[in-house]
Scaffold this motif. Structure first.
Motif, PDB file in Angstrom:
ATOM      1  N   ALA A  26       0.846  -1.205   0.000  1.00  0.00           N
ATOM      2  CA  ALA A  26       0.000   0.000   0.000  1.00  0.00           C
ATOM      3  C   ALA A  26       0.882   1.257   0.000  1.00  0.00           C
ATOM      4  CB  ALA A  26      -0.939  -0.011   1.202  1.00  0.00           C
ATOM      5  N   ASN A  27       1.922   1.258   0.848  1.00  0.00           N
ATOM      6  CA  ASN A  27       2.832   2.411   0.904  1.00  0.00           C
ATOM      7  C   ASN A  27       3.497   2.660  -0.438  1.00  0.00           C
ATOM      8  OD1 ASN A  27       2.558   3.342   3.432  1.00  0.00           O
ATOM      9  ND2 ASN A  27       4.256   2.173   4.313  1.00  0.00           N
ATOM     10  N   LYS A  28       3.935   1.572  -1.053  1.00  0.00           N
ATOM     11  CA  LYS A  28       4.673   1.674  -2.308  1.00  0.00           C
ATOM     12  C   LYS A  28       3.828   2.340  -3.396  1.00  0.00           C
ATOM     13  CE  LYS A  28       7.484  -1.425  -5.080  1.00  0.00           C
ATOM     14  NZ  LYS A  28       8.076  -2.768  -5.126  1.00  0.00           N
ATOM     15  N   PHE A  29       2.537   2.026  -3.431  1.00  0.00           N
ATOM     16  CA  PHE A  29       1.673   2.559  -4.498  1.00  0.00           C
ATOM     17  C   PHE A  29       0.825   3.737  -4.019  1.00  0.00           C
ATOM     18  CE2 PHE A  29       2.920  -1.574  -5.951  1.00  0.00           C
ATOM     19  CZ  PHE A  29       3.108  -1.389  -7.311  1.00  0.00           C
ATOM     20  N   ASN A  30       1.094   4.144  -2.751  1.00  0.00           N
ATOM     21  CA  ASN A  30       0.319   5.244  -2.171  1.00  0.00           C
ATOM     22  C   ASN A  30      -1.176   4.918  -2.111  1.00  0.00           C
ATOM     23  OD1 ASN A  30       0.472   7.583  -0.856  1.00  0.00           O
ATOM     24  ND2 ASN A  30       0.983   8.869  -2.639  1.00  0.00           N
ATOM     25  N   TYR A  31      -1.476   3.689  -1.778  1.00  0.00           N
ATOM     26  CA  TYR A  31      -2.849   3.222  -1.654  1.00  0.00           C
ATOM     27  C   TYR A  31      -3.241   3.186  -0.170  1.00  0.00           C
ATOM     28  CZ  TYR A  31      -3.276   1.503  -6.528  1.00  0.00           C
ATOM     29  OH  TYR A  31      -3.373   1.407  -7.898  1.00  0.00           O
ATOM     30  N   ILE A  32      -4.550   3.157   0.085  1.00  0.00           N
ATOM     31  CA  ILE A  32      -5.049   2.958   1.447  1.00  0.00           C
ATOM     32  C   ILE A  32      -4.808   1.497   1.820  1.00  0.00           C
ATOM     33  CG2 ILE A  32      -7.163   2.866   2.844  1.00  0.00           C
ATOM     34  CD1 ILE A  32      -8.469   4.735   0.858  1.00  0.00           C
ATOM     35  N   TYR A  33      -4.565   1.236   3.100  1.00  0.00           N
ATOM     36  CA  TYR A  33      -4.482  -0.157   3.555  1.00  0.00           C
ATOM     37  C   TYR A  33      -5.659  -0.437   4.478  1.00  0.00           C
ATOM     38  CZ  TYR A  33      -3.196  -4.027   6.556  1.00  0.00           C
ATOM     39  OH  TYR A  33      -3.238  -5.185   7.280  1.00  0.00           O
ATOM     40  N   CYS A  34      -6.365  -1.521   4.232  1.00  0.00           N
ATOM     41  CA  CYS A  34      -7.472  -1.876   5.129  1.00  0.00           C
ATOM     42  C   CYS A  34      -7.283  -3.299   5.645  1.00  0.00           C
ATOM     43  CB  CYS A  34      -8.809  -1.757   4.400  1.00  0.00           C
ATOM     44  SG  CYS A  34     -10.176  -2.363   5.410  1.00  0.00           S
ATOM     45  N   ASP A  35      -7.133  -3.402   6.963  1.00  0.00           N
ATOM     46  CA  ASP A  35      -6.934  -4.681   7.645  1.00  0.00           C
ATOM     47  C   ASP A  35      -8.311  -5.160   8.126  1.00  0.00           C
ATOM     48  OD1 ASP A  35      -6.416  -6.659   9.489  1.00  0.00           O
ATOM     49  OD2 ASP A  35      -5.039  -5.456  10.706  1.00  0.00           O
ATOM     50  N   THR A  36      -8.946  -6.021   7.334  1.00  0.00           N
ATOM     51  CA  THR A  36     -10.316  -6.416   7.697  1.00  0.00           C
ATOM     52  C   THR A  36     -10.333  -7.310   8.942  1.00  0.00           C
ATOM     53  OG1 THR A  36     -10.358  -8.360   6.249  1.00  0.00           O
ATOM     54  CG2 THR A  36     -11.121  -6.280   5.303  1.00  0.00           C
ATOM     55  N   GLY A  37      -9.226  -8.009   9.196  1.00  0.00           N
ATOM     56  CA  GLY A  37      -9.137  -8.820  10.419  1.00  0.00           C
ATOM     57  C   GLY A  37      -9.281  -7.937  11.651  1.00  0.00           C
ATOM     58  N   ALA A  38      -8.714  -6.712  11.569  1.00  0.00           N
ATOM     59  CA  ALA A  38      -8.807  -5.775  12.706  1.00  0.00           C
ATOM     60  C   ALA A  38     -10.263  -5.405  12.967  1.00  0.00           C
ATOM     61  CB  ALA A  38      -7.977  -4.525  12.425  1.00  0.00           C
ATOM     62  N   MET A  39     -11.071  -5.375  11.905  1.00  0.00           N
ATOM     63  CA  MET A  39     -12.492  -5.036  12.081  1.00  0.00           C
ATOM     64  C   MET A  39     -13.202  -6.172  12.829  1.00  0.00           C
ATOM     65  SD  MET A  39     -13.041  -3.432   8.263  1.00  0.00           S
ATOM     66  CE  MET A  39     -14.502  -2.461   8.456  1.00  0.00           C
ATOM     67  N   TYR A  40     -12.920  -7.423  12.439  1.00  0.00           N
ATOM     68  CA  TYR A  40     -13.520  -8.570  13.150  1.00  0.00           C
ATOM     69  C   TYR A  40     -13.016  -8.624  14.589  1.00  0.00           C
ATOM     70  CZ  TYR A  40     -15.623 -10.107   8.830  1.00  0.00           C
ATOM     71  OH  TYR A  40     -16.390 -10.156   7.700  1.00  0.00           O
ATOM     72  N   ARG A  41     -11.756  -8.259  14.779  1.00  0.00           N
ATOM     73  CA  ARG A  41     -11.203  -8.252  16.130  1.00  0.00           C
ATOM     74  C   ARG A  41     -11.874  -7.170  16.984  1.00  0.00           C
ATOM     75  NH1 ARG A  41      -6.054 -10.594  17.050  1.00  0.00           N
ATOM     76  NH2 ARG A  41      -5.390 -11.856  15.282  1.00  0.00           N
ATOM     77  N   ALA A  42     -12.112  -6.000  16.391  1.00  0.00           N
ATOM     78  CA  ALA A  42     -12.716  -4.896  17.155  1.00  0.00           C
ATOM     79  C   ALA A  42     -14.130  -5.260  17.611  1.00  0.00           C
ATOM     80  CB  ALA A  42     -12.719  -3.618  16.309  1.00  0.00           C
ATOM     81  N   ILE A  43     -14.903  -5.855  16.717  1.00  0.00           N
ATOM     82  CA  ILE A  43     -16.258  -6.301  17.102  1.00  0.00           C
ATOM     83  C   ILE A  43     -16.161  -7.335  18.221  1.00  0.00           C
ATOM     84  CG2 ILE A  43     -18.312  -7.591  16.335  1.00  0.00           C
ATOM     85  CD1 ILE A  43     -18.388  -5.001  15.012  1.00  0.00           C
ATOM     86  N   ASN A  68     -18.942   1.494  15.570  1.00  0.00           N
ATOM     87  CA  ASN A  68     -18.215   2.288  14.595  1.00  0.00           C
ATOM     88  C   ASN A  68     -16.719   1.944  14.678  1.00  0.00           C
ATOM     89  OD1 ASN A  68     -17.700   4.265  12.724  1.00  0.00           O
ATOM     90  ND2 ASN A  68     -17.548   5.907  14.256  1.00  0.00           N
ATOM     91  N   ILE A  69     -16.196   1.394  13.588  1.00  0.00           N
ATOM     92  CA  ILE A  69     -14.770   1.033  13.564  1.00  0.00           C
ATOM     93  C   ILE A  69     -14.074   1.921  12.551  1.00  0.00           C
ATOM     94  CG2 ILE A  69     -13.103  -0.813  13.117  1.00  0.00           C
ATOM     95  CD1 ILE A  69     -15.535  -2.732  13.660  1.00  0.00           C
ATOM     96  N   THR A  70     -12.997   2.584  12.974  1.00  0.00           N
ATOM     97  CA  THR A  70     -12.284   3.457  12.038  1.00  0.00           C
ATOM     98  C   THR A  70     -10.771   3.215  12.136  1.00  0.00           C
ATOM     99  OG1 THR A  70     -12.410   5.183  13.722  1.00  0.00           O
ATOM    100  CG2 THR A  70     -13.981   5.335  11.934  1.00  0.00           C
ATOM    101  N   PHE A  71     -10.084   3.614  11.087  1.00  0.00           N
ATOM    102  CA  PHE A  71      -8.623   3.490  11.035  1.00  0.00           C
ATOM    103  C   PHE A  71      -8.037   4.888  10.895  1.00  0.00           C
ATOM    104  CE2 PHE A  71     -10.167  -0.477   9.065  1.00  0.00           C
ATOM    105  CZ  PHE A  71      -9.496  -1.410   9.843  1.00  0.00           C
ATOM    106  N   GLU A  72      -6.852   5.049  11.458  1.00  0.00           N
ATOM    107  CA  GLU A  72      -6.159   6.329  11.307  1.00  0.00           C
ATOM    108  C   GLU A  72      -4.689   6.038  11.062  1.00  0.00           C
ATOM    109  OE1 GLU A  72      -5.878   9.419  14.505  1.00  0.00           O
ATOM    110  OE2 GLU A  72      -8.042   9.499  14.108  1.00  0.00           O
ATOM    111  N   PRO A  73      -4.116   6.611  10.018  1.00  0.00           N
ATOM    112  CA  PRO A  73      -2.690   6.357   9.801  1.00  0.00           C
ATOM    113  C   PRO A  73      -1.852   7.022  10.901  1.00  0.00           C
ATOM    114  CG  PRO A  73      -3.605   7.819   8.104  1.00  0.00           C
ATOM    115  CD  PRO A  73      -4.713   7.513   9.049  1.00  0.00           C
ATOM    116  N   SER A  74      -0.744   6.410  11.268  1.00  0.00           N
ATOM    117  CA  SER A  74       0.155   7.060  12.224  1.00  0.00           C
ATOM    118  C   SER A  74       1.574   6.654  11.848  1.00  0.00           C
ATOM    119  CB  SER A  74      -0.157   6.626  13.651  1.00  0.00           C
ATOM    120  OG  SER A  74       0.439   5.377  13.911  1.00  0.00           O
ATOM    121  N   GLU A  75       2.568   7.275  12.514  1.00  0.00           N
ATOM    122  CA  GLU A  75       3.964   7.018  12.130  1.00  0.00           C
ATOM    123  C   GLU A  75       4.328   5.549  12.286  1.00  0.00           C
ATOM    124  OE1 GLU A  75       7.004   9.452  13.744  1.00  0.00           O
ATOM    125  OE2 GLU A  75       6.252  11.210  12.664  1.00  0.00           O
TER     126      GLU A  75
END
Ligand code: DC
Length: 224
Positions: A26-43, A68-75
């Protein structure tokens, strides 16, 4: 191609290296990254926090509609928020890991999260990893990858990651946990872990991270 670029689906069993590789791609192509496992984990965390039994489908179905599950980029990677509260580290703990398969097998949970994932990916320019992305969530994704690795290799990777975090679960326990999750993820009725017909399988057992990233990047470049 979609407005913001391609849809890249990366599926595979637990600890096959999906998230590490997906973030780099995702970083290489400047795309968004979405970890769907994190969404199942959050629920799953919300279910545990509310002390709802894992077989109380009715209550869990209600809960997921009000979440409500959200993602935020960080360093240092992406942060995950559950109803506005950061849960990035918490959702990696073993109580959540071990209960997530049961929650992910509930159809109302999958329906809700699949809808959010489709929305997130609608304009493309996204790398999404999970179990059912190429087969169910984004069946028209331009690039579909299925990452696999031997159980022993996956357990060893998890073992090393854990040690860095000060967690010292024995290797054979990790192996058993991975086998149990593989079984549950592959045998559930709805959207089981399965390689999409048109997915490219990459066995990462004896490949370095960079080699895997390069292989996927080549597939992306072919489509651009
Ligand atoms: O990839 P992970 O270990 O973070 O996934 C957590 C759980 O969610 C795991 O039991 C599989 C499940 N999952 C799923 O059913 N579908 C997805 N698209 C992603 C994860």
């Amino acid at each position: 191609m979609h407005k913001n670029g391609l849809q890249v689906a990366i599926d595979g069993p637990a600890s096959a290296g999906k998230s590490t590789v997906s973030k780099l791609v995702a970083n290489k192509f400047n795309y968004i990254y979405c970890d769907t496992g994190a969404m199942y984990r959050a629920i799953t965390l919300k279910v545990l926090n509310n002390q709802i039994a894992l077989d109380d489908i009715e209550k869990i179905s209600e809960l997921v509609l009000d979440t409500n599950i959200t993602f935020e980029p960080s360093e240092n990677g992406q942060k995950v928020f559950l109803d506005g509260k950061e849960v990035t580290e918490r959702i990696r703990q073993s109580d959540v890991t071990n209960s997530a398969s049961a929650v992910a097998a509930i159809s109302s949970v999958r329906k809700q999260l699949t809808e959010s994932q489709e929305l997130l990916a609608a304009n493309g320019g996204i790398v999404m990893d999970g179990r059912d992305i190429g087969s169910t969530v984004l069946p028209d994704a331009e690039v579909k990858i299925f990452l696999i690795a031997s159980v022993t290799e996956r357990a060893e990777r998890r073992y090393k990651e854990n040690l860095k975090k000060g967690i010292n679960t024995p290797l054979d326990v990790l192996k058993q946990e991975i086998e149990a999750r593989d079984y549950k993820d592959s045998h559930r009725q709805i959207s089981p872990l399965v390689k999409a017909e048109d997915a490219i399988e990459i066995d990462t057992t004896s490949l370095g991270i960079e080699e895997v990233v390069n292989k996927i990047s080549k597939e992306i470049e072919k489509q651009l």
